[in-house]
Write a protein that holds these residues in place. Structure first.
Motif, PDB file in Angstrom:
ATOM      1  N   LYS A  96      62.356 -45.683 -87.581  1.00 35.54           N
ATOM      2  CA  LYS A  96      61.709 -47.104 -87.199  1.00 35.54           C
ATOM      3  C   LYS A  96      62.627 -48.259 -87.613  1.00 35.54           C
ATOM      4  O   LYS A  96      62.943 -48.379 -88.693  1.00 35.54           O
ATOM      5  N   GLU A  97      62.565 -49.152 -86.699  1.00 36.53           N
ATOM      6  CA  GLU A  97      63.266 -50.444 -87.217  1.00 36.53           C
ATOM      7  C   GLU A  97      62.145 -51.417 -87.803  1.00 36.53           C
ATOM      8  O   GLU A  97      60.820 -51.476 -87.465  1.00 36.53           O
ATOM      9  N   ASN A  98      62.359 -52.233 -88.811  1.00 29.38           N
ATOM     10  CA  ASN A  98      61.641 -52.933 -89.446  1.00 29.38           C
ATOM     11  C   ASN A  98      61.219 -54.305 -88.651  1.00 29.38           C
ATOM     12  O   ASN A  98      61.886 -54.607 -87.796  1.00 29.38           O
ATOM     13  N   PHE A  99      60.705 -55.278 -89.250  1.00 27.40           N
ATOM     14  CA  PHE A  99      60.292 -56.538 -88.457  1.00 27.40           C
ATOM     15  C   PHE A  99      61.674 -57.471 -88.322  1.00 27.40           C
ATOM     16  O   PHE A  99      61.926 -57.758 -87.059  1.00 27.40           O
ATOM     17  N   GLU A 100      62.600 -57.583 -89.346  1.00 28.51           N
ATOM     18  CA  GLU A 100      63.421 -58.374 -89.327  1.00 28.51           C
ATOM     19  C   GLU A 100      64.709 -57.734 -88.337  1.00 28.51           C
ATOM     20  O   GLU A 100      65.305 -58.455 -87.616  1.00 28.51           O
ATOM     21  N   GLN A 101      64.804 -56.442 -88.262  1.00 27.55           N
ATOM     22  CA  GLN A 101      65.628 -55.830 -87.412  1.00 27.55           C
ATOM     23  C   GLN A 101      65.245 -56.123 -85.658  1.00 27.55           C
ATOM     24  O   GLN A 101      65.881 -56.451 -84.830  1.00 27.55           O
ATOM     25  N   LYS A 102      63.976 -55.912 -85.681  1.00 28.96           N
ATOM     26  CA  LYS A 102      63.413 -56.059 -84.354  1.00 28.96           C
ATOM     27  C   LYS A 102      63.666 -57.466 -83.774  1.00 28.96           C
ATOM     28  O   LYS A 102      64.060 -57.877 -82.622  1.00 28.96           O
ATOM     29  N   ALA A 158      65.780 -59.586 -84.906  1.00 33.79           N
ATOM     30  CA  ALA A 158      67.212 -60.240 -84.724  1.00 33.79           C
ATOM     31  C   ALA A 158      67.661 -59.387 -83.352  1.00 33.79           C
ATOM     32  O   ALA A 158      68.430 -60.033 -82.552  1.00 33.79           O
ATOM     33  N   ARG A 159      67.382 -58.169 -82.988  1.00 35.98           N
ATOM     34  CA  ARG A 159      67.595 -57.357 -81.739  1.00 35.98           C
ATOM     35  C   ARG A 159      66.787 -58.687 -80.629  1.00 35.98           C
ATOM     36  O   ARG A 159      67.835 -58.854 -79.739  1.00 35.98           O
ATOM     37  N   PHE A 160      65.892 -59.037 -80.562  1.00 33.32           N
ATOM     38  CA  PHE A 160      65.230 -59.746 -79.806  1.00 33.32           C
ATOM     39  C   PHE A 160      65.982 -61.170 -79.515  1.00 33.32           C
ATOM     40  O   PHE A 160      66.142 -61.470 -78.454  1.00 33.32           O
ATOM     41  N   LEU A 161      66.386 -62.004 -80.589  1.00 33.11           N
ATOM     42  CA  LEU A 161      67.030 -62.914 -80.599  1.00 33.11           C
ATOM     43  C   LEU A 161      68.184 -62.885 -79.785  1.00 33.11           C
ATOM     44  O   LEU A 161      68.448 -63.824 -78.957  1.00 33.11           O
ATOM     45  N   LYS A 162      69.049 -61.841 -80.205  1.00 36.37           N
ATOM     46  CA  LYS A 162      70.437 -61.639 -79.598  1.00 36.37           C
ATOM     47  C   LYS A 162      70.321 -61.248 -77.903  1.00 36.37           C
ATOM     48  O   LYS A 162      71.014 -62.135 -77.312  1.00 36.37           O
ATOM     49  N   ASP A 163      69.355 -60.469 -77.592  1.00 36.15           N
ATOM     50  CA  ASP A 163      68.959 -60.124 -76.154  1.00 36.15           C
ATOM     51  C   ASP A 163      68.480 -61.741 -75.354  1.00 36.15           C
ATOM     52  O   ASP A 163      69.138 -61.906 -74.364  1.00 36.15           O
ATOM     53  N   SER A 164      67.708 -62.260 -76.155  1.00 35.63           N
ATOM     54  CA  SER A 164      67.220 -63.454 -75.753  1.00 35.63           C
ATOM     55  C   SER A 164      68.222 -64.566 -75.562  1.00 35.63           C
ATOM     56  O   SER A 164      68.662 -65.265 -74.277  1.00 35.63           O
ATOM     57  N   GLU A 165      69.199 -64.721 -76.501  1.00 34.80           N
ATOM     58  CA  GLU A 165      70.258 -65.577 -76.318  1.00 34.80           C
ATOM     59  C   GLU A 165      71.365 -65.189 -75.221  1.00 34.80           C
ATOM     60  O   GLU A 165      71.832 -66.070 -74.590  1.00 34.80           O
ATOM     61  N   ASP A 166      71.612 -63.923 -75.166  1.00 29.73           N
ATOM     62  CA  ASP A 166      72.667 -63.364 -74.010  1.00 29.73           C
ATOM     63  C   ASP A 166      71.902 -63.763 -72.515  1.00 29.73           C
ATOM     64  O   ASP A 166      72.608 -64.121 -71.874  1.00 29.73           O
ATOM     65  N   ARG A 167      70.677 -63.459 -72.562  1.00 30.18           N
ATOM     66  CA  ARG A 167      70.256 -63.629 -71.153  1.00 30.18           C
ATOM     67  C   ARG A 167      70.075 -65.233 -70.790  1.00 30.18           C
ATOM     68  O   ARG A 167      70.297 -65.589 -69.573  1.00 30.18           O
ATOM     69  N   LEU A 168      69.895 -66.002 -71.772  1.00 30.33           N
ATOM     70  CA  LEU A 168      69.623 -67.324 -71.636  1.00 30.33           C
ATOM     71  C   LEU A 168      70.793 -68.122 -71.299  1.00 30.33           C
ATOM     72  O   LEU A 168      71.270 -68.723 -70.347  1.00 30.33           O
ATOM     73  N   SER A 169      72.074 -67.677 -72.001  1.00 29.63           N
ATOM     74  CA  SER A 169      73.579 -68.209 -71.840  1.00 29.63           C
ATOM     75  C   SER A 169      73.803 -67.768 -70.381  1.00 29.63           C
ATOM     76  O   SER A 169      74.648 -68.550 -69.686  1.00 29.63           O
ATOM     77  N   SER A 170      73.500 -66.434 -69.991  1.00 25.25           N
ATOM     78  CA  SER A 170      73.939 -66.092 -68.335  1.00 25.25           C
ATOM     79  C   SER A 170      72.985 -66.842 -67.507  1.00 25.25           C
ATOM     80  O   SER A 170      73.598 -67.367 -66.425  1.00 25.25           O
ATOM     81  N   LEU A 171      71.691 -67.195 -67.766  1.00 29.81           N
ATOM     82  CA  LEU A 171      70.802 -67.994 -66.867  1.00 29.81           C
ATOM     83  C   LEU A 171      71.653 -69.434 -66.859  1.00 29.81           C
ATOM     84  O   LEU A 171      71.930 -70.107 -65.594  1.00 29.81           O
TER      85      LEU A 171
END
Length: 153
Positions: free
Chosen positions: A116-122, A124-137
């Motif tokens: 299981k991922e801890n909160f910080e890992q989740k 960090a993964r969410f922020l990375k995904d979010s930034e990738d989506r935002l930059s492509s948008l």
């Protein structure tokens, strides 16, 4: 005469709507028989069962604080039986599928254990995904907005 929940009374249908019928009880009080409380079976059109002026026996199923009275024709009949509560999962006997599933080990992806991922890992993964989506948008919308230069005429 006070109207109490559970009492059976005679009344006269004074009005019919698409959702039920209004019944005048003794003492001039009026209650509503909802369309679902008219008969034991499904009622598509209440006019098939009741008409204004009919004398009906009703059972008081609720009296609200604001004076509204809920009535039932089907519960007032002598043939009406209260539905029995369904047994809960703990009281039911497990069927064959439930017995077999508890006896065999899990198959497929269930055997693969992923820590299981801890909160910080989740996060960090969410922020990375979010930034990738935002930059492509941003990349896609900026190219559509500028650069062409609209002609004014």
């Amino acid at each position: 005469m006070s109207i109490e929940v559970g009492s059976k009374l005679q009344g006269k249908v004074t009005g019919i709507t698409n959702f039920g019928a209004f019944v005048e009880l003794a003492g001039g009080t009026t209650g509503l028989v909802h369309i679902s409380e008219v008969a034991d079976n499904y009622v598509k059109d209440i006019n098939d069962h009741l008409k204004v002026g009919d004398e009906v026996q009703v059972k008081v199923i609720n009296v609200e604080k604001d004076g509204k009275i809920g009535l039932s024709i089907k519960k007032a009949s002598d043939t009406y039986r209260e539905p029995q509560p369904r047994p809960t999962q703990s009281t039911q006997r497990p069927n064959n599928n439930q017995q077999r599933s508890s006896q065999r080990p899990p198959r497929g992806k269930r055997e693969e254990f992923r820590p299981k991922e801890n909160f910080e890992q989740k996060m960090a993964r969410f922020l990375k995904d979010s930034e990738d989506r935002l930059s492509s948008l941003k990349r896609n919308t900026e190219s559509k907005r500028g650069g062409r230069g609209a002609r004014r005429g």
